[in-house]
Design an enzyme around this catalytic site. Structure first.
Site, short mmCIF file in Angstrom:
data_model
loop_
_atom_site.label_atom_id
_atom_site.label_comp_id
_atom_site.label_asym_id
_atom_site.label_seq_id
_atom_site.Cartn_x
_atom_site.Cartn_y
_atom_site.Cartn_z
N LEU A 43 0.81 -1.21 0.00
CA LEU A 43 0.00 0.00 0.00
C LEU A 43 0.85 1.27 0.00
O LEU A 43 0.48 2.27 -0.59
CB LEU A 43 -0.90 0.01 1.24
CG LEU A 43 -2.18 -0.81 1.17
CD1 LEU A 43 -2.79 -0.92 2.55
CD2 LEU A 43 -3.16 -0.17 0.21
N ASP A 101 -5.47 -4.55 10.86
CA ASP A 101 -5.44 -5.19 9.53
C ASP A 101 -4.72 -6.53 9.60
O ASP A 101 -3.85 -6.82 8.78
CB ASP A 101 -4.76 -4.25 8.52
CG ASP A 101 -4.99 -4.68 7.07
OD1 ASP A 101 -5.86 -5.55 6.84
OD2 ASP A 101 -4.29 -4.16 6.18
#
Length: 631
Positions: free
Chosen positions: A380, A489
């Protein structure tokens, strides 16, 4: 257990409200502090009057509570807090001197605990939220840095004029050993990275001078050299401390022990490890002639006698006063074992643990000290490369793509994240923030991402190895939970595998700094809905219990060897299914016991899910239970 009383006083406690329906009340109790317990009684210090106790080793934080002249509805007006397990006990002292003494003595007793919090809440939990930060989750991470070694927030009152004439007498020592020098033994070599560090040589003794930081202690070697050393590289020099022995492996489960013994493949290879039963030990032994010509493993529990003084034995006829004496005896005599203990097998000296940064208070890394090597992948935030720090230590270097991260917030938080140090967490070593792009420097994990590791080796994992992977992750998450740190996450893609096959949790807390709306919005295409509980995809309420749900999905990923959860369904369809009570199916490799653990993680209400502490206890038992694997 040492029952010598350190402090004893009548104080007032607030109910801990462990359940939402528990009443809020204040009760006068007799508090007694010993080396091992903080106990409170109704009236007299007798067992039948005992109302509760806290194991000192479970205490994570002791500190004065900031009240800002708020109303305290009891006669004692000087509050302090004791944070333990998943609860906070608020105690009210009758005077500032009494409070200071309790805080001081409690801090002295917990200074060597390995679960000290990184951040804490300085104000009360009242009416469903913390008064300091207004967070509404009781297990929400702290909002203020906690330093066990700093003095209390309240300045000491100046002495009364008549007491200035002479110095007060020194405090009465609790035990003789408190005033003696602390000698430690190095378990690993350590090369000094900066001028203020001290080199460690395995097996050598060092004198501890200061413990102003949990992770870095100031020490002196036998030559008079002084400097900072990583605290997890040394162990106390005591006859009953097993860490100083090569054959002792503290964090080693049955499966990992067998893998290590098999890789050495030496007749009589052995180690002593912690048993799944707290306080007990197991000898794991390897023989090439385990019956019918095959090699095999034997696991012997070290038993204790009921006599006084206590003795230990593997074979009942050969009992000794200490565990090292047992090992020494069985090195020369099989005496009931399949073979004698010939060859100690250990990870000590091979894989030194990571440190909280490369040096004491070093979190900013000079980019000129980094050498960039091959690309490992991209995520990311940007590209990740293998590199070296000072051409010596292998590291992973993340170059943060411009606009991918809320950089200012992360840089501030990085100082705290560096202090999160555990064998099952990928260590953050430091950051390079003086140029663009900024770099994040972490521990390098040779076998890469857990998800790819599983997929590339499908069909080659045994059930016990898969469960051992889950155990590794659970250990790391239990540490984060203990420190009130939420991952946000957790998934197989965010765990990494070392050369030795150890799985470590990575990217903890990083989801907070993502700027991509497709990832941060629950309606976004990149939002990890398939790993999220209802309270997250509906209300964005993250907590340790939402991490527990994600851990259940990670277990499912592991036991399916890397399959995508709800692989045939869109995010929208998954939200609908989960809301209606649908859960992932039982993987073929998961026993009923293992699947039951997953289902416990997927309880609809957060309070119905176990804590990571509970999960770890359950998984530890499963790992040690042969029947689970159908052996």
């Amino acid at each position: 257990m040492n029952f010598n009383t350190i402090l004893e006083e009548i104080l007032i406690k607030r109910s801990q409200q462990k359940k939402k329906t528990s009443p809020l009340n204040y009760k006068e109790r007799l508090f007694v502090l010993t080396k091992s317990m903080l106990t409170y009684y109704e009236g007299r210090a007798e067992k039948k009057y005992r109302k509760g106790f806290i194991d000192v080793s479970k205490i994570k934080c002791v500190e004065i509570v900031k009240n800002d002249d708020g109303v305290i509805p009891c006669q004692n007006k000087y509050p302090f807090q004791v944070v333990h397990d998943a609860n906070t006990l608020y105690i009210f002292a009758p005077s500032p001197q009494s409070r200071d003494l309790w805080v001081k003595k409690l801090k002295e007793e917990i200074k060597n605990n390995n679960n000290i919090m990184i951040k804490y809440h300085p104000k009360f939990w009242t009416d469903g939220s913390y008064q300091c930060c207004r967070q509404t989750e009781k297990l929400a991470p702290g909002c203020e840095k906690y330093n066990l070694f700093e003095s209390s927030i309240r300045k000491a009152l100046p002495p009364a004029p008549e007491t200035k004439k002479r110095r007060p007498p020194p405090p009465i020592p609790l035990e003789e050993e408190d005033n003696s020098e602390e000698i430690v033994v190095a378990m690993y070599d350590f090369q000094a990275a900066e001028g203020h560090d001290l080199r460690l040589e395995r097996g050598q003794e060092y004198l501890i001078l200061e413990k102003n930081d949990v992770h870095w202690w100031r020490a002196r070697d036998k030559y008079g050299n002084e400097g900072y050393i990583p605290s997890n590289y040394v162990t106390g020099k005591k006859s009953n401390n097993l860490d100083q022995y090569e054959w002792y492996c503290r964090n080693m489960n049955r499966s990992k022990a067998e893998q290590l013994l098999r890789s050495e493949d030496k007749e009589g290879g052995f180690m002593v490890r912690d048993s799944s039963q707290p306080g007990l030990y197991t000898v794991s032994l390897y023989t090439k002639f385990g019956g019918e010509g095959s090699s095999g493993f034997r696991h012997y529990h070290i038993k204790e006698t009921t006599t006084s003084p206590k003795k230990y034995y593997l074979a009942e006829k050969h009992a000794f006063g200490s565990i090292p004496e047992i090992i020494e005896y069985h090195k020369h005599n099989a005496a009931g074992l399949v073979t004698r203990l010939r060859y100690p097998v250990s990870v000590k000296g091979k894989n030194a643990p990571t440190t909280a940064g490369f040096s004491y208070e070093k979190w900013e890394i000079n980019p000129s000290e980094l050498t960039f090597m091959r690309e490992l992948g991209s995520g990311l935030f940007g590209v990740v490369r293998l590199g070296k720090w000072r051409a010596q230590y292998k590291v992973a270097i993340k170059a943060i793509r411009e606009g991918a991260m809320c950089e200012e917030d992360f840089i501030e938080e990085a100082k705290v994240m560096m202090k999160l140090t555990h064998p099952k967490l990928v260590q953050l070593y430091g950051v390079c923030t003086q140029q663009k792009p900024i770099y994040i420097v972490t521990e390098f994990m040779e076998r890469g991402c857990l998800l790819n590791f599983l997929r590339q080796r499908q069909g080659h994992f045994s059930r016990d190895v898969l469960l051992s992977m889950c155990q590794d992750v659970c250990e790391g998450m239990e540490y984060l939970e203990r420190n009130s740190f939420i991952h946000r996450d957790l998934a197989a893609r965010n765990c990494l595998v070392s050369e030795a096959g150890v799985v470590k949790v990575s990217d903890f807390g990083m989801a907070r700094y993502v700027l991509d709306d497709q990832y941060t919005s629950s309606s976004g295409a990149k939002f990890p809905v398939k790993w999220c509980p209802p309270e997250v995809f509906n209300y964005s309420r993250f907590s340790s219990k939402s991490d527990v749900w994600s851990f259940g999905v990670l277990m499912w990923e592991v036991f399916t060897e890397g399959r995508m959860p709800f692989e045939k369904y869109t995010n929208y369809e998954v939200v609908t299914m989960v809301t209606r009570g649908h859960r992932l199916y039982q993987p073929k490799l998961a026993s009923n016991y293992v699947y039951e653990v997953m289902l416990r993680c997927w309880q609809e209400k957060p309070e119905g899910r176990p804590s990571f502490e509970d999960l770890l206890r359950t998984i530890d038992e499963l790992v040690e239970c042969e029947e689970t694997f159908g052996r």
